[in-house]
Design an enzyme around this catalytic site. Structure first.
Site, PDB file in Angstrom:
ATOM      1  N   LYS A 182      34.882  34.618  45.481  1.00 48.16           N
ATOM      2  CA  LYS A 182      35.491  34.524  44.149  1.00 48.16           C
ATOM      3  C   LYS A 182      36.529  33.396  44.125  1.00 48.16           C
ATOM      4  O   LYS A 182      36.625  32.640  43.165  1.00 48.16           O
ATOM      5  CB  LYS A 182      36.128  35.863  43.780  1.00 48.16           C
ATOM      6  CG  LYS A 182      35.096  36.996  43.681  1.00 48.16           C
ATOM      7  CD  LYS A 182      35.764  38.372  43.676  1.00 48.16           C
ATOM      8  CE  LYS A 182      34.730  39.488  43.644  1.00 48.16           C
ATOM      9  NZ  LYS A 182      35.332  40.802  43.933  1.00 48.16           N
ATOM     10  N   LYS A 190      28.549  36.110  42.352  1.00 45.11           N
ATOM     11  CA  LYS A 190      29.579  35.252  42.942  1.00 45.11           C
ATOM     12  C   LYS A 190      29.074  34.492  44.161  1.00 45.11           C
ATOM     13  O   LYS A 190      29.453  33.349  44.395  1.00 45.11           O
ATOM     14  CB  LYS A 190      30.813  36.066  43.319  1.00 45.11           C
ATOM     15  CG  LYS A 190      30.517  37.253  44.210  1.00 45.11           C
ATOM     16  CD  LYS A 190      31.665  38.239  44.277  1.00 45.11           C
ATOM     17  CE  LYS A 190      31.283  39.449  45.115  1.00 45.11           C
ATOM     18  NZ  LYS A 190      30.337  40.351  44.445  1.00 45.11           N
ATOM     19  N   GLU A 223      31.014  49.716  51.193  1.00 45.50           N
ATOM     20  CA  GLU A 223      29.660  49.825  51.721  1.00 45.50           C
ATOM     21  C   GLU A 223      29.683  50.488  53.092  1.00 45.50           C
ATOM     22  O   GLU A 223      30.721  50.565  53.742  1.00 45.50           O
ATOM     23  CB  GLU A 223      29.057  48.417  51.872  1.00 45.50           C
ATOM     24  CG  GLU A 223      29.098  47.556  50.636  1.00 45.50           C
ATOM     25  CD  GLU A 223      28.140  48.021  49.560  1.00 45.50           C
ATOM     26  OE1 GLU A 223      27.103  48.619  49.896  1.00 45.50           O
ATOM     27  OE2 GLU A 223      28.432  47.800  48.365  1.00 45.50           O
ATOM     28  N   THR A 238      22.916  49.045  38.125  1.00 47.63           N
ATOM     29  CA  THR A 238      23.976  49.653  37.308  1.00 47.63           C
ATOM     30  C   THR A 238      24.406  48.742  36.165  1.00 47.63           C
ATOM     31  O   THR A 238      24.476  49.159  35.013  1.00 47.63           O
ATOM     32  CB  THR A 238      25.214  49.940  38.186  1.00 47.63           C
ATOM     33  OG1 THR A 238      24.762  50.557  39.395  1.00 47.63           O
ATOM     34  CG2 THR A 238      26.178  50.866  37.486  1.00 47.63           C
ATOM     35  N   VAL A 239      24.680  47.473  36.485  1.00 56.01           N
ATOM     36  CA  VAL A 239      25.198  46.545  35.471  1.00 56.01           C
ATOM     37  C   VAL A 239      24.113  46.205  34.446  1.00 56.01           C
ATOM     38  O   VAL A 239      24.353  46.243  33.231  1.00 56.01           O
ATOM     39  CB  VAL A 239      25.735  45.258  36.134  1.00 56.01           C
ATOM     40  CG1 VAL A 239      26.188  44.260  35.072  1.00 56.01           C
ATOM     41  CG2 VAL A 239      26.886  45.586  37.073  1.00 56.01           C
ATOM     42  N   ILE A 253      38.022  41.245  33.987  1.00 52.10           N
ATOM     43  CA  ILE A 253      39.163  40.389  33.621  1.00 52.10           C
ATOM     44  C   ILE A 253      38.638  39.035  33.139  1.00 52.10           C
ATOM     45  O   ILE A 253      37.883  38.394  33.861  1.00 52.10           O
ATOM     46  CB  ILE A 253      40.085  40.162  34.844  1.00 52.10           C
ATOM     47  CG1 ILE A 253      40.588  41.494  35.394  1.00 52.10           C
ATOM     48  CG2 ILE A 253      41.242  39.252  34.470  1.00 52.10           C
ATOM     49  CD1 ILE A 253      41.396  41.359  36.675  1.00 52.10           C
ATOM     50  N   GLY A 270      35.508  40.971  37.843  1.00 52.30           N
ATOM     51  CA  GLY A 270      34.834  41.910  36.933  1.00 52.30           C
ATOM     52  C   GLY A 270      35.197  41.775  35.476  1.00 52.30           C
ATOM     53  O   GLY A 270      34.836  40.803  34.815  1.00 52.30           O
TER      54      GLY A 270
END
Lengths: 434, 434
Positions: A207, A107, A192, A14-15, A138, A136
């Site tokens: 993170k 991460k 998930e 997706t990214v 930010i 994400g």
């Protein structure tokens, strides 16, 4: 500076697909801002035939991301494969060994190998950029690496897992149970099939490990994080917290104390009037307390293809300038070892919910145990009883003034040994925000 | 890169003195992060003898900031004099003409001369940095210039004036009058003896003009901002808004519309459940809505010596890297002219408070005028009457669904002409946040 920046992307999920699309559809404005064109010259993904919404015609395809990283004629390598080890680690290592800067959203990779990668990058005169790896969209990594220079950080904390925040928000607003919210989160793709990584607090911990290093100039130590997930938070806790003027959030906190640094991920009560209490749904937020600024807070989307791609893109734009900053904010040889503060020494207020056999003297005995451990109570409320006679069970909710984790645990052990409890005690920490 | 970065500072007020102190007391950590020492080699201030808490022994003193900018042997010039014209403009111009990058906290200078200065900087291969000029310690300039690259902005808005936010917060929380809060703000040093610049919205407008340019890639046009201060907001409005689920804030908003860009500063009702509604006291906040990110928000200290110095310092750290970015985010020759959207075309909900002669049919007549202007009402409440008989005056509060500014103004004119009003109408805009 009109020479194009040539990048290779490993991983077109997706990214990655969103990033490749953006680089084509927004080429004009990106050129204005970066000062030079940014071209994807090489990609690596499993399925070569899949339509991902961008023109891959001129791109070099690699079946193996490590080959891409090791051989492609690129100025920057973008790793979007994921995973702490395996291909992600191999291809990032290969790129850094060639002195090619790496952009990653990974991460887990950084939480486990961040210091080694920073060292490898420095040795080869390059860096790793990872804005997308934490919170994400930010810009917390840039803020901490660049904007807070000169500030001494005393605490960094935030809502770093969108799945948990979505669930806690719905539990609070709609009075739903944990299980119903989890099911909905899974149906919506926020959680998930095996949700342990999110709701157990492990994703937030990865993170946090990165933020801790940036905040305190210490080596990353993701193995030293106290982690508690949201599995044991009930709608009863959320309602009781609300009555007391608090909201329950899964917080990740790194805090400087007299004995070292606390790194902890756990559900916490925060004042309902705090701006962070209004950060709802899948939105993330990070706040940093410093000597010069007091406190600043950043809030925004913690996940999503476009938001994450936006963060990756901002790192790529930084590559275009050619500047190389230390990966972890300061030179890797200046990083201090991480000194862990013992969780039992944690100081703060506590919310305690007990299921108590409703007998004469039970409350008095509980209060006495608290006093014996020098815990001062802000409030004590008996909420309701169920059952009758000898079987009657009351819910008792205690809120303490500032005390220590060891005092609270000792008091709860005594109360349990006294035989007053009809079930396991619930203990949640209260986080003071300013 | 161990060659020191030599800077000159013009203006040693609170911020300048704090900056010079930080550069000495934190020299070690600044060296780690910047990669090279940062040395103040020249300063300019009126009073040479004053103790400002740093060692000025080795610094070159200039009585005239323009001489400093034009002659000192420096790699960066820091302007902390203030004012849109005069010495500030002269010394910044002198530095840029020599190709020396400028760091400034001067919002008025940028609001009035930003494009000219950006052009002069580009012509001389350098740039102007101004993180401290907007929202003090909040890294919104870096976020917009660097982190949001690739994003198309649709709206930027925020709480940009700490004085107004302090006053509105106290009016809401303590039910105090405007005058009492203004007096307290003045006593605490949050408001000037002549508070017009703050409470009239002009300070926020300067900051907004800069954000608008960064958001939309347009030339700065601080003359085209619709400005309304908080002088006419009453505790009655604040209480009524609270009952309706809103908080009143002085908002600065730049928004893309079909007919151009709206730039407006005015008190606005925002949903009480929004994170920005919890931004209280002198704290500032800025939010940006974009295509990729949805919405991000940054909150923190909008003023104060250390917070502002922290922002100035982050700009100086950027100078140390030697990278030159376009001052206004994109090359100055790519800036589009600013196209102003007419305020009368503004679309949104409205809060209207009327003092009405309490006669039979008055409410019906008001509702009819609204309908004639195709304004649909969300609520209409008659709050109380004062006086008796012919002298009776009722307060009527209307909340409209989305409509246009011109429709509301036309309706209010008709209602006034009908003779129903016993005083000037209050009209406040409602800002939708997501």
């Amino acid at each position: 500076m009109t020479k194009p920046l040539r990048i290779g992307i490993a991983g077109l999920g997706t990214v990655g697909a969103s990033l490749a699309r953006l680089l084509q559809t927004k080429a004009g404005s990106i050129l204005h801002r970066a000062g030079r064109p940014i071209e994807v010259v090489a990609v690596s993904a499993r399925d070569r035939a899949k339509d991902r919404g961008f023109d891959a015609g001129a791109m070099e395809w690699h079946d193996d991301p490590v080959t891409l990283a090791a051989q492609a004629d690129i100025d920057g390598f973008v790793e979007l494969i994921g995973g702490a080890d395996g291909p992600a680690l191999e291809c990032v290592t290969a790129a850094l060994k060639r002195g090619i800067p790496v952009v990653t959203a990974n991460k887990a990779l950084l939480a486990h190998h961040g210091v080694d990668l920073a060292r490898l990058a420095a040795a080869n005169g390059t860096e790793v950029l990872y804005e997308a790896a934490v919170a994400g969209g930010i810009p917390i990594i840039k803020t901490m690496r660049e904007s807070l220079s000169g500030n001494d950080v005393t605490r960094v904390y935030g809502i770093l897992n969108g799945t948990c925040n979505y669930m806690l928000t719905r539990m609070e607003r709609e009075g739903l149970s944990f299980d119903v919210c989890l099911k909905d989160a899974q149906d919506l793709g926020y959680a998930e099939a095996d949700p342990t990584f999110d709701i157990g607090g492990f994703d937030a911990a990865h993170k946090l490990a990165i933020l801790t290093s940036l905040a305190f100039g210490t080596e990353i130590d993701s193995g030293s994080i106290y982690i508690e997930g949201i599995e044991r938070v009930t709608s009863e806790d959320i309602a009781a917290a609300k009555d007391l003027g608090y909201t329950i959030k899964l917080l990740a906190v790194a805090q400087l104390t007299d004995t070292g640094i606390e790194q902890r991920v756990h559900p916490a009560l925060i004042p309902a009037a705090a701006a962070m209490a209004q950060v709802s749904g899948v939105t993330n937020a990070v706040a940093v307390d410093t000597d010069l600024l007091g406190s600043i807070m950043l809030a925004g989307p913690g996940a999503g293809g476009d938001a994450t791609a936006s963060a990756v893109l901002s790192d790529i734009m930084d590559l275009a300038t050619g500047v190389v900053l230390p990966t972890l904010g300061i030179p890797v040889d200046k990083l201090k070892p991480y000194t862990r503060a013992r969780m039992r020494a944690h100081e703060g207020g506590y919310y305690i919910r007990l299921s108590v056999h409703d007998r004469v003297g039970a409350i008095a005995a509980i209060a006495t145990r608290m006093a014996q451990n020098e815990i001062s109570l802000e409030s004590i409320v008996q909420r309701r009883s169920s059952g009758h006679g000898d079987k009657a069970i009351a819910t008792v909710i205690l809120v303490t003034h500032e005390t220590t984790e060891s005092a609270v645990r000792a008091a709860l052990l005594s109360i349990s040994e006294d035989g007053h409890l009809a079930g396991e005690a619930q203990m949640l920490r209260i986080e003071q925000l300013d």
